[in-house]
Write a protein that holds these residues in place. Structure first.
Motif, PDB file in Angstrom:
ATOM      1  N   LEU A   7      -4.045  53.383  27.733  1.00  0.00           N
ATOM      2  CA  LEU A   7      -4.397  53.619  29.140  1.00  0.00           C
ATOM      3  C   LEU A   7      -4.679  52.306  29.866  1.00  0.00           C
ATOM      4  O   LEU A   7      -4.352  52.156  31.038  1.00  0.00           O
ATOM      5  CB  LEU A   7      -5.615  54.546  29.221  1.00  0.00           C
ATOM      6  CG  LEU A   7      -5.339  55.997  28.834  1.00  0.00           C
ATOM      7  CD1 LEU A   7      -6.640  56.792  28.823  1.00  0.00           C
ATOM      8  CD2 LEU A   7      -4.331  56.613  29.777  1.00  0.00           C
ATOM      9  N   LYS A   8      -5.284  51.348  29.153  1.00  0.00           N
ATOM     10  CA  LYS A   8      -5.586  50.069  29.779  1.00  0.00           C
ATOM     11  C   LYS A   8      -4.290  49.373  30.202  1.00  0.00           C
ATOM     12  O   LYS A   8      -4.163  48.903  31.339  1.00  0.00           O
ATOM     13  CB  LYS A   8      -6.358  49.182  28.803  1.00  0.00           C
ATOM     14  CG  LYS A   8      -6.656  47.785  29.334  1.00  0.00           C
ATOM     15  CD  LYS A   8      -7.460  46.996  28.322  1.00  0.00           C
ATOM     16  CE  LYS A   8      -6.701  45.735  28.002  1.00  0.00           C
ATOM     17  NZ  LYS A   8      -7.360  44.916  26.996  1.00  0.00           N
ATOM     18  N   TYR A   9      -3.312  49.305  29.314  1.00  0.00           N
ATOM     19  CA  TYR A   9      -2.060  48.631  29.660  1.00  0.00           C
ATOM     20  C   TYR A   9      -1.254  49.429  30.671  1.00  0.00           C
ATOM     21  O   TYR A   9      -0.518  48.858  31.458  1.00  0.00           O
ATOM     22  CB  TYR A   9      -1.246  48.339  28.405  1.00  0.00           C
ATOM     23  CG  TYR A   9      -1.861  47.229  27.590  1.00  0.00           C
ATOM     24  CD1 TYR A   9      -2.100  45.987  28.158  1.00  0.00           C
ATOM     25  CD2 TYR A   9      -2.245  47.437  26.277  1.00  0.00           C
ATOM     26  CE1 TYR A   9      -2.683  44.967  27.428  1.00  0.00           C
ATOM     27  CE2 TYR A   9      -2.827  46.429  25.543  1.00  0.00           C
ATOM     28  CZ  TYR A   9      -3.039  45.199  26.122  1.00  0.00           C
ATOM     29  OH  TYR A   9      -3.631  44.198  25.400  1.00  0.00           O
ATOM     30  N   THR A  10      -1.420  50.730  30.693  1.00  0.00           N
ATOM     31  CA  THR A  10      -0.751  51.540  31.705  1.00  0.00           C
ATOM     32  C   THR A  10      -1.363  51.274  33.070  1.00  0.00           C
ATOM     33  O   THR A  10      -0.671  51.237  34.078  1.00  0.00           O
ATOM     34  CB  THR A  10      -0.889  53.037  31.351  1.00  0.00           C
ATOM     35  OG1 THR A  10      -0.315  53.252  30.060  1.00  0.00           O
ATOM     36  CG2 THR A  10      -0.172  53.908  32.351  1.00  0.00           C
ATOM     37  N   ALA A  11      -2.681  51.058  33.130  1.00  0.00           N
ATOM     38  CA  ALA A  11      -3.348  50.802  34.405  1.00  0.00           C
ATOM     39  C   ALA A  11      -3.124  49.372  34.882  1.00  0.00           C
ATOM     40  O   ALA A  11      -3.063  49.107  36.068  1.00  0.00           O
ATOM     41  CB  ALA A  11      -4.836  51.081  34.264  1.00  0.00           C
ATOM     42  N   VAL A  30      -1.508  47.624  38.722  1.00  0.00           N
ATOM     43  CA  VAL A  30      -2.437  46.722  39.404  1.00  0.00           C
ATOM     44  C   VAL A  30      -1.762  45.378  39.634  1.00  0.00           C
ATOM     45  O   VAL A  30      -1.843  44.803  40.726  1.00  0.00           O
ATOM     46  CB  VAL A  30      -3.742  46.571  38.599  1.00  0.00           C
ATOM     47  CG1 VAL A  30      -4.597  45.438  39.137  1.00  0.00           C
ATOM     48  CG2 VAL A  30      -4.520  47.872  38.615  1.00  0.00           C
ATOM     49  N   ASP A  31      -1.076  44.868  38.612  1.00  0.00           N
ATOM     50  CA  ASP A  31      -0.366  43.601  38.766  1.00  0.00           C
ATOM     51  C   ASP A  31       0.721  43.696  39.830  1.00  0.00           C
ATOM     52  O   ASP A  31       0.902  42.777  40.628  1.00  0.00           O
ATOM     53  CB  ASP A  31       0.246  43.160  37.440  1.00  0.00           C
ATOM     54  CG  ASP A  31      -0.787  42.564  36.499  1.00  0.00           C
ATOM     55  OD1 ASP A  31      -1.873  42.200  36.986  1.00  0.00           O
ATOM     56  OD2 ASP A  31      -0.495  42.451  35.293  1.00  0.00           O
ATOM     57  N   ILE A  32       1.429  44.795  39.842  1.00  0.00           N
ATOM     58  CA  ILE A  32       2.492  44.977  40.838  1.00  0.00           C
ATOM     59  C   ILE A  32       1.897  45.010  42.242  1.00  0.00           C
ATOM     60  O   ILE A  32       2.393  44.348  43.160  1.00  0.00           O
ATOM     61  CB  ILE A  32       3.288  46.267  40.545  1.00  0.00           C
ATOM     62  CG1 ILE A  32       4.101  46.066  39.264  1.00  0.00           C
ATOM     63  CG2 ILE A  32       4.202  46.622  41.714  1.00  0.00           C
ATOM     64  CD1 ILE A  32       4.761  47.317  38.763  1.00  0.00           C
ATOM     65  N   ALA A  91       0.822  42.400  47.479  1.00  0.00           N
ATOM     66  CA  ALA A  91      -0.161  41.955  48.469  1.00  0.00           C
ATOM     67  C   ALA A  91      -0.073  40.438  48.662  1.00  0.00           C
ATOM     68  O   ALA A  91      -0.159  39.930  49.792  1.00  0.00           O
ATOM     69  CB  ALA A  91      -1.569  42.353  48.033  1.00  0.00           C
ATOM     70  N   GLY A  92       0.116  39.704  47.579  1.00  0.00           N
ATOM     71  CA  GLY A  92       0.252  38.252  47.677  1.00  0.00           C
ATOM     72  C   GLY A  92       1.481  37.846  48.474  1.00  0.00           C
ATOM     73  O   GLY A  92       1.425  36.932  49.307  1.00  0.00           O
ATOM     74  N   LEU A  93       2.595  38.522  48.228  1.00  0.00           N
ATOM     75  CA  LEU A  93       3.809  38.220  48.994  1.00  0.00           C
ATOM     76  C   LEU A  93       3.617  38.542  50.470  1.00  0.00           C
ATOM     77  O   LEU A  93       4.086  37.807  51.344  1.00  0.00           O
ATOM     78  CB  LEU A  93       4.995  39.003  48.435  1.00  0.00           C
ATOM     79  CG  LEU A  93       5.530  38.515  47.091  1.00  0.00           C
ATOM     80  CD1 LEU A  93       6.620  39.449  46.583  1.00  0.00           C
ATOM     81  CD2 LEU A  93       6.055  37.101  47.209  1.00  0.00           C
ATOM     82  N   GLY A  94       2.914  39.630  50.762  1.00  0.00           N
ATOM     83  CA  GLY A  94       2.637  39.973  52.157  1.00  0.00           C
ATOM     84  C   GLY A  94       1.777  38.928  52.834  1.00  0.00           C
ATOM     85  O   GLY A  94       2.017  38.553  53.989  1.00  0.00           O
ATOM     86  N   MET A  95       0.769  38.411  52.104  1.00  0.00           N
ATOM     87  CA  MET A  95      -0.093  37.368  52.666  1.00  0.00           C
ATOM     88  C   MET A  95       0.697  36.087  52.920  1.00  0.00           C
ATOM     89  O   MET A  95       0.521  35.436  53.945  1.00  0.00           O
ATOM     90  CB  MET A  95      -1.257  37.072  51.715  1.00  0.00           C
ATOM     91  CG  MET A  95      -2.328  38.126  51.718  1.00  0.00           C
ATOM     92  SD  MET A  95      -3.159  38.210  53.304  1.00  0.00           S
ATOM     93  CE  MET A  95      -4.118  36.716  53.232  1.00  0.00           C
TER      94      MET A  95
END
Length: 138
Positions: A19-23, A27-29, A34-38
Motif C-alpha cells: 500500500l505504501k508503494y501504491t500510494a 503522490v510523485d506524479i 504541480a512542479g511543472l505547472g509552477m
C-alpha cells in the motif's frame, strides 16, 4: 541457504509495504505535475515582466531621443564654458598619475612578499648531523 524468520515479511507487513508503494506513485506524479505547472507560471511571469520592461525601455529611449534633438542648440553654450587648455592638461596628467600609483603599489607588494617569505622560512643549520653513525659498534 534458507531464509530465516527475521527475513520473511508477515502478511500484514507485506500488505503495508504494498500500500505504501501504491500510494507513493500517485503522490510523485502529482508533485511532478504541480512542479511543472509552477515552472510554467514562473516562465510566463518572467516573459510578461520582460515585455513590460521592453516597453518601458522603449519609452525611455524615446525620451532620450527627444533630448538629443535639442543637443545641437545647447552644445555651443556648453562648449563655451570649457577651455581646451584645462582639458588637455588634465587628461595628460591623469594616466601618468595612475601608472605611478600602480607601480608604487606593485613595488610595495613585492617588498612585502619578500619580507613575509623570508620571515616564514626556517633558518637551516650550517652543517647537518650525519644520518648514520660515524663509528659503528662491532
Amino acid at each position: 541457504m534458507t531464509a530465516t524468520t527475521h527475513d520473511r515479511l508477515a502478511p500484514n507487513q507485506r500488505l503495508a509495504r504494498g500500500l505504501k508503494y501504491t500510494a507513493v506513485g500517485p503522490v510523485d506524479i502529482s508533485r511532478g505535475v504541480a512542479g511543472l505547472g509552477m515552472q510554467a507560471a514562473v516562465a510566463a511571469g518572467a516573459s510578461a515582466r520582460r515585455r513590460y520592461q521592453d516597453g518601458q525601455l522603449r519609452r525611455q529611449l524615446a525620451a532620450v531621443a527627444e533630448k538629443l534633438e535639442t543637443l545641437p542648440e545647447v552644445l555651443p553654450e556648453l562648449l563655451a564654458d570649457v577651455t581646451p587648455a584645462k582639458t588637455k592638461s588634465k587628461h595628460r596628467r591623469r594616466p601618468w598619475l595612475i601608472a605611478a600609483v600602480a607601480a608604487a603599489v606593485l613595488a610595495g607588494g613585492a617588498v612585502a612578499f619578500s619580507v613575509v617569505r623570508r620571515t616564514k622560512r626556517p633558518e637551516e643549520p650550517a652543517t647537518l648531523p650525519p644520518s648514520v653513525e660515524v663509528a659503528p659498534k662491532p
